[in-house]
Write a protein that holds these residues in place. Structure first.
Motif, PDB file in Angstrom:
ATOM      1  N   ALA A  80       0.834  -1.212   0.000  1.00 50.06           N
ATOM      2  CA  ALA A  80       0.000   0.000   0.000  1.00 50.06           C
ATOM      3  C   ALA A  80       0.866   1.259   0.000  1.00 50.06           C
ATOM      4  N   LEU A  81       1.989   1.211   0.689  1.00 48.20           N
ATOM      5  CA  LEU A  81       2.912   2.355   0.681  1.00 48.20           C
ATOM      6  C   LEU A  81       3.669   2.470  -0.637  1.00 48.20           C
ATOM      7  N   ALA A  82       3.961   1.345  -1.253  1.00 53.55           N
ATOM      8  CA  ALA A  82       4.783   1.338  -2.464  1.00 53.55           C
ATOM      9  C   ALA A  82       4.030   1.808  -3.702  1.00 53.55           C
ATOM     10  N   VAL A  83       2.733   1.619  -3.722  1.00 52.25           N
ATOM     11  CA  VAL A  83       1.946   2.018  -4.894  1.00 52.25           C
ATOM     12  C   VAL A  83       1.739   3.524  -4.856  1.00 52.25           C
ATOM     13  N   PRO A  84       2.154   4.214  -5.900  1.00 50.68           N
ATOM     14  CA  PRO A  84       1.973   5.671  -5.912  1.00 50.68           C
ATOM     15  C   PRO A  84       0.489   6.049  -5.982  1.00 50.68           C
TER      16      PRO A  84
END
Length: 158
Positions: free
Chosen positions: A69-73
């Protein structure tokens, strides 16, 4: 995609935190009422059964989905949402570190102690070496699991 990953982060951290909480508030107090021999046998069986398929999947998902969730822009993600999600991830990672460094070594020691290994260690000594320390580690990891869940839920609402 980001919304789905955030929802999966909420679900996985919530399920894991719930399991930690039920152990803290229900299972361990119930086991505390057992005799030493019953306690040692019960904890050995729990430690044999729990780290399998579904638990292992949940254990990994609790970290993987917040990371994803953090990695997806996301264009419209606020700074607050990003920081809440990161803080939640840090909490679940700390939970895992406590589990790996504290609870699992105690579980392994319990498995290799006493009658299970042919040693002459009485169940009362095995329990005394295990129960208090395991419960303290478990209380710490439960706080981090519940805190991580709350932070990730907050991120999904902000």
């Amino acid at each position: 995609m980001a919304t789905v990953l955030l929802a999966l982060a909420v679900i996985s951290t919530g399920l894991y935190a719930g399991m930690m909480l039920i152990f803290l508030t229900g299972i361990m107090p119930a086991l505390a009422r057992l005799t030493d021999g019953e306690f040692v046998v019960a904890m050995r069986r729990i430690n044999e059964e729990v780290p399998r398929g579904l638990f292992l999947l949940l254990f990994l998902a609790e970290v993987a989905f917040p990371v994803a969730a953090l990695a997806v822009p996301v264009d419209d993600r606020s700074d607050t949402q990003w920081w809440l999600l990161l803080a939640g991830l840090i909490c679940v990672v700390v939970n895992h570190l406590v589990t790996v460094a504290g609870n699992i070594p105690l579980n392994n020691a319990l498995a290799s102690s006493g009658a299970a290994s042919g040693a002459a260690t009485p169940d009362s000594a095995v329990r005394a070496a295990f129960e208090g320390r395991w419960n303290r580690f478990h209380a710490v990891r439960t706080v981090f699991a519940v805190g991580g869940f709350a932070l990730i839920v907050s991120a999904s609402l902000s």
